[in-house]
Structure formats: C-alpha cells, structure tokens
Design an enzyme around this catalytic site. Structure first.
Site, PDB file in Angstrom:
ATOM      1  N   ARG A  97     103.242  29.040 -10.286  1.00 50.61           N
ATOM      2  CA  ARG A  97     103.448  30.484 -10.305  1.00 50.61           C
ATOM      3  C   ARG A  97     104.937  30.858 -10.233  1.00 50.61           C
ATOM      4  NH1 ARG A  97      98.431  32.913  -9.196  1.00 50.61           N
ATOM      5  NH2 ARG A  97      99.408  34.727 -10.118  1.00 50.61           N
ATOM      6  N   ARG A 134     106.242  37.099 -10.087  1.00 49.50           N
ATOM      7  CA  ARG A 134     105.974  37.213  -8.653  1.00 49.50           C
ATOM      8  C   ARG A 134     107.181  37.533  -7.786  1.00 49.50           C
ATOM      9  NH1 ARG A 134     101.426  33.433  -5.943  1.00 49.50           N
ATOM     10  NH2 ARG A 134      99.746  34.870  -6.312  1.00 49.50           N
ATOM     11  N   ARG A 171     108.060  44.653 -14.254  1.00 46.47           N
ATOM     12  CA  ARG A 171     106.739  45.104 -13.837  1.00 46.47           C
ATOM     13  C   ARG A 171     106.674  46.628 -13.739  1.00 46.47           C
ATOM     14  NH1 ARG A 171     104.519  41.905  -8.824  1.00 46.47           N
ATOM     15  NH2 ARG A 171     105.997  43.191  -7.728  1.00 46.47           N
ATOM     16  N   ASP A 217      97.905  34.367 -18.008  1.00 48.07           N
ATOM     17  CA  ASP A 217      97.003  34.321 -16.859  1.00 48.07           C
ATOM     18  C   ASP A 217      95.754  33.543 -17.228  1.00 48.07           C
ATOM     19  OD1 ASP A 217      96.918  35.635 -14.027  1.00 48.07           O
ATOM     20  OD2 ASP A 217      94.873  35.661 -14.768  1.00 48.07           O
ATOM     21  N   TYR A 277      85.325  34.048 -11.096  1.00 50.40           N
ATOM     22  CA  TYR A 277      85.738  35.426 -11.401  1.00 50.40           C
ATOM     23  C   TYR A 277      84.696  36.150 -12.237  1.00 50.40           C
ATOM     24  CZ  TYR A 277      90.319  34.652  -9.385  1.00 50.40           C
ATOM     25  OH  TYR A 277      91.343  34.412  -8.505  1.00 50.40           O
TER      26      TYR A 277
HETATM   27  O1  CP3 Z   1     102.966  29.749 -13.194  1.00 49.28           O
HETATM   28  C1  CP3 Z   1     103.278  30.853 -13.662  1.00 49.28           C
HETATM   29  O2  CP3 Z   1     104.053  31.603 -13.088  1.00 49.28           O
HETATM   30  C2  CP3 Z   1     102.731  31.253 -15.008  1.00 49.28           C
HETATM   31  C3  CP3 Z   1     101.997  32.464 -14.988  1.00 49.28           C
HETATM   32  C4  CP3 Z   1     100.668  32.535 -14.233  1.00 49.28           C
HETATM   33  C5  CP3 Z   1     100.125  33.772 -13.785  1.00 49.28           C
HETATM   34  N1  CP3 Z   1      98.877  33.513 -13.323  1.00 49.28           N
HETATM   35  C6  CP3 Z   1     100.792  35.092 -13.865  1.00 49.28           C
HETATM   36  C7  CP3 Z   1     100.356  36.158 -12.930  1.00 49.28           C
HETATM   37  C8  CP3 Z   1      99.739  31.528 -13.943  1.00 49.28           C
HETATM   38  C9  CP3 Z   1      99.830  30.014 -14.132  1.00 49.28           C
HETATM   39  C10 CP3 Z   1      98.608  32.177 -13.383  1.00 49.28           C
HETATM   40  C11 CP3 Z   1      97.382  31.433 -12.980  1.00 49.28           C
HETATM   41  C12 CP3 Z   1      96.357  32.126 -12.208  1.00 49.28           C
HETATM   42  N2  CP3 Z   1      95.931  33.424 -12.311  1.00 49.28           N
HETATM   43  C13 CP3 Z   1      95.544  31.475 -11.249  1.00 49.28           C
HETATM   44  C14 CP3 Z   1      95.607  30.006 -10.916  1.00 49.28           C
HETATM   45  C15 CP3 Z   1      96.772  29.650 -10.066  1.00 49.28           C
HETATM   46  C16 CP3 Z   1      96.601  30.005  -8.614  1.00 49.28           C
HETATM   47  O3  CP3 Z   1      97.536  30.622  -8.073  1.00 49.28           O
HETATM   48  O4  CP3 Z   1      95.601  29.623  -8.018  1.00 49.28           O
HETATM   49  C17 CP3 Z   1      94.658  32.443 -10.727  1.00 49.28           C
HETATM   50  C18 CP3 Z   1      93.613  32.207  -9.664  1.00 49.28           C
HETATM   51  C19 CP3 Z   1      94.905  33.668 -11.417  1.00 49.28           C
HETATM   52  C20 CP3 Z   1      94.173  34.966 -11.269  1.00 49.28           C
HETATM   53  C21 CP3 Z   1      95.092  36.047 -10.845  1.00 49.28           C
HETATM   54  N3  CP3 Z   1      96.052  36.618 -11.641  1.00 49.28           N
HETATM   55  C22 CP3 Z   1      95.166  36.679  -9.557  1.00 49.28           C
HETATM   56  C23 CP3 Z   1      94.299  36.323  -8.373  1.00 49.28           C
HETATM   57  C24 CP3 Z   1      96.187  37.640  -9.619  1.00 49.28           C
HETATM   58  C25 CP3 Z   1      96.614  38.656  -8.581  1.00 49.28           C
HETATM   59  C26 CP3 Z   1      97.335  38.153  -7.428  1.00 49.28           C
HETATM   60  C27 CP3 Z   1      98.316  37.030  -7.685  1.00 49.28           C
HETATM   61  O5  CP3 Z   1      97.872  35.881  -7.553  1.00 49.28           O
HETATM   62  O6  CP3 Z   1      99.495  37.254  -7.993  1.00 49.28           O
HETATM   63  C28 CP3 Z   1      96.756  37.560 -10.908  1.00 49.28           C
HETATM   64  C29 CP3 Z   1      97.878  38.373 -11.416  1.00 49.28           C
HETATM   65  C30 CP3 Z   1      99.078  37.624 -11.827  1.00 49.28           C
HETATM   66  N4  CP3 Z   1      99.073  36.590 -12.709  1.00 49.28           N
HETATM   67  C31 CP3 Z   1     100.397  37.891 -11.428  1.00 49.28           C
HETATM   68  C32 CP3 Z   1     101.217  36.992 -12.122  1.00 49.28           C
HETATM   69  C33 CP3 Z   1     102.711  36.906 -12.088  1.00 49.28           C
HETATM   70  C34 CP3 Z   1     100.827  38.989 -10.422  1.00 49.28           C
HETATM   71  C35 CP3 Z   1     100.588  40.361 -10.917  1.00 49.28           C
HETATM   72  C36 CP3 Z   1     101.854  41.086 -11.294  1.00 49.28           C
HETATM   73  O7  CP3 Z   1     102.929  40.486 -11.321  1.00 49.28           O
HETATM   74  O8  CP3 Z   1     101.744  42.266 -11.609  1.00 49.28           O
END
Ligand code: CP3
Length: 343
Positions: free
Chosen positions: A27, A31, A40, A76, A153
C-alpha cells in the site's frame, strides 16, 4: 524481458544472490504521501484508478520520494467485482460499499467472468504508461485480490472484522461458494495475464482476509484458488501470494508454483524459514505500526529483521499495508535502513 537498472526484486524472487535484499511497502502508492492526499481532494477514488495519467503519477510517487526498489500499480482489488458487473462505491474515509451483495444462484449466474482485458483496460493502460515512465528504474508489480478475499467483499458488502456473513454463506452454501470462487478465479487469471502482457514484471495476490478462516477452511475455500492462480501465471511471471494470517499453510505454499510469499508479523522469521525450507522467497514482515516508532528504533528493528531472515531469498516489506498516519521520513528511514544494511 526488459533490462532493469535495479532488478533486486526479480533476482530475490528467482532465488539469485543479491548484494542486499530489495524493499517495497504494501500500500505504498497513496494513503500517507502528501502529494497523494492533495490529488484525493481533486478526484474521487475510482477516477484516480481509471485515469492512467493519475494512476501512473501516484504509482511513481513512492519510487521518487521514498526510494523503494519496486513500483506497485495504483488500483484496487475491488475493480474485479466491478468488472464482474457489481456496483462498488468507495466512501472516502469509510471504505468500500457494495450495495447489492451476492446470496443466491441467480446472483452468481449474473456475474461476468470473462472480458477483463476490455473491462479493465484502464489498468492495463496505466501499467503500460507506468512502465514507460519508469524507464527500467525498478520493476513494476501488478496485483489482484485473492478469490476468498473478493468473495468476502461480494457477500458482506463492506469491510468487516469477523466476516461472519461471508463465512455463514460459505459454511451454509458451500457449493454456491465454490461456484463463486471459481468464477472469480477465472477472471482473475485472465486479468493478471493481461497485466503481465501490459508491463507487470511480477504479480501479487492479496488474500487479506485469509486469516479469518481456520486452517481446515483455508484449505477448502482459499488455498486451491490461490494455487490455481499461481500455476496459471507461473509461466508468464513470478507470483507472490499474500495470505495474511495463514502461517500454518507456509509449507504447502513453499511447494506451490508461487515464487514468493508474504507473511505478517505474527510469525518469527526463523519459524517461517523452518516451514518453507528456503524453497520460496519470503516477504515481510515488519509490523506497520512500528513505522510510528522513533526513527532509531525503526532502523534498529529493520536490521534485526534482516539478520533474522538472512539477506537472500528475502524481500523486505511490511506485514500488511502502510497506515495513513505514517510520517514520510519514517517510511524513508525504513527504506534507508535496508539500503544501509550490511551483515
Ligand atoms: O499498494 C498500493 O499502494 C497499490 C494500490 C492499492 C490500493 N488498494 C489503493 C487504495 C492496493 C494494492 C490495494 C489493495 C487492497 N484494496 C486490498 C488488499 C491489501 C490490504 O491492505 O489488505 C484491500 C483489502 C482493498 C480494499 C480497500 N480499498 C479498502 C478496505 C479500502 C479503504 C480503506 C483502506 O484500506 O485504505 C480501499 C481504498 C483504497 N485503495 C485506498 C487506496 C490508496 C484509500 C482510499 C483513498 O485514498 O481515498
């Protein structure tokens, strides 16, 4: 195959000798970086994912600003439920929401399991553009969610601590659960192969909620699908599996087609090595919350971690995603400690 100026990650995955282990952070794209937080405010989440120029810019930020040894494409795991025909909303600050959850045979029959190359073309374009912009500086990682985590999900409709609705579905209607897992697996394999064709040098499969299952249920509902994906992708690119929490499966995973396995901080490097016998590259397993510790403590802990894993067949990473409250200089200290490592 393209030549990388820094191919430590690919060497470590192949088991080649490296001068130091590679480092990246799950991640890492988005973030916590101030430039991402500014973006964002201008574009909603899926606009950021669907605009290749934005996805590429976000992907490059940690490479340029933190110095990691690999880029992971900004996207994502929930683009797969979207490609299968489900509505997915991302509520800023609250996480994902899937308003129409999966419960019945008819729900599963309505899901699309083909055509990822067209429906997720924007991710492929982002990979190709990122690859060009990276210009060989570091390898590019593609990814997808594992079938079990995607089922979680789809059935639950949102995040959960216990995933009891998803588990109720799997335990009550196992035949339906397997049909659903099978459909997710099919489209995920096509999608990951297309990512490799578009420029991904390796792919990681995130089974973030594997640890919600018992070992017996992991072997039923998660492992077979992870292994099918690894086997299908192995001829195209090295695969990293990340079944968070499922340390008990490490021996089996070390005998699968995967080249690497991510582990969390609840298992010691020594035990992980014992279970995998150096047959697979280990990735992890720094507690993400420890990035909030003072910088000297971060550096000391990183050195200790590398000493315990040993510098070969090892990729330095966190045990789960970086949290949004990590100061950038702490993330940089984590990476620098690896670059300064000498045994
Ligand atoms: O590694 C990276 O930074 C690449 C981008 C990436 C995102 N999501 C961007 C994102 C990756 C690899 C993911 C994977 C992901 N998404 C997972 C598996 C990894 C893990 O952490 O377990 C899961 C479970 C998700 C589902 C998801 N997407 C959730 C639960 C959320 C909200 C809360 C959070 O975890 O941040 C997201 C949104 C998301 N996906 C964000 C980002 C940067 C945050 C939202 C935002 O920035 O507005």
């Amino acid at each position: 195959m393209s030549i990388h100026k820094n191919d430590l990650l690919l060497k470590a995955l192949r088991g080649d000798t490296v001068e130091r282990p590679p480092v990246w952070m799950m991640r890492q794209a988005g973030r916590y970086l101030p430039d991402y937080i500014r973006l964002r405010e201008q574009y909603d989440f899926f606009t950021r994912c669907r605009t290749p120029e934005l996805a590429t810019a976000i992907t490059l930020q940690p490479v340029d600003q933190v110095g990691v040894d690999a880029a992971i494409i900004f996207s994502d795991i929930l683009v797969i439920p979207q490609a299968m025909g489900m509505e997915v909303l991302m509520e800023e600050g609250r996480g994902p929401l899937l308003p129409a959850t999966i419960r019945t045979q008819a729900d599963i029959d309505a899901l699309i399991s083909t055509g990822a190359e067209e429906s997720l073309n924007y991710v492929l374009e982002a990979l190709t553009l990122t690859k060009k912009e990276l210009n060989g500086r570091v390898p590019l990682i593609g990814f997808a969610g594992a079938p079990w985590t995607i089922l979680c999900y789809m059935v639950e409709g949102r995040g959960s601590k216990t995933w009891d609705r998803a588990k109720q579905f799997a335990y009550t209607e196992p035949a339906l659960a397997h049909q659903l897992l099978d459909k997710i697996t099919l489209i995920t394999i096509d999608y990951l192969k297309a990512q490799v064709k578009a420029g991904a040098d390796t792919v990681q499969v995130f089974d973030s909620w594997a640890g919600s299952l018992s070992p017996a249920d992991f072997s039923r509902f998660a492992q077979p699908y992870l292994f099918r994906i690894a086997k299908a992708l192995q001829p195209e690119a090295p695969v990293i599996l990340f079944p968070k929490g499922s340390w008990y499966a490490l021996k089996d995973i070390s005998e699968s087609a995967a080249s690497g396995v991510g582990i969390d901080w609840c298992i010691s490097p020594r035990v992980a090595r014992e279970l995998t016998g150096n047959k697979i590259t280990l990735q992890g397993n720094f507690d993400p919350a420890k990035l909030l510790a003072p910088i000297p403590e971060i550096k000391r802990s990183v050195k200790e971690m590398i000493d315990e894993f040993g510098p070969q067949r090892y990729i330095v990473n966190l045990g789960h995603g970086i949290t949004p409250n990590v100061p950038v200089d702490h993330a940089r200290a984590f990476v620098d400690a690896v670059k300064e490592y000498s045994s």
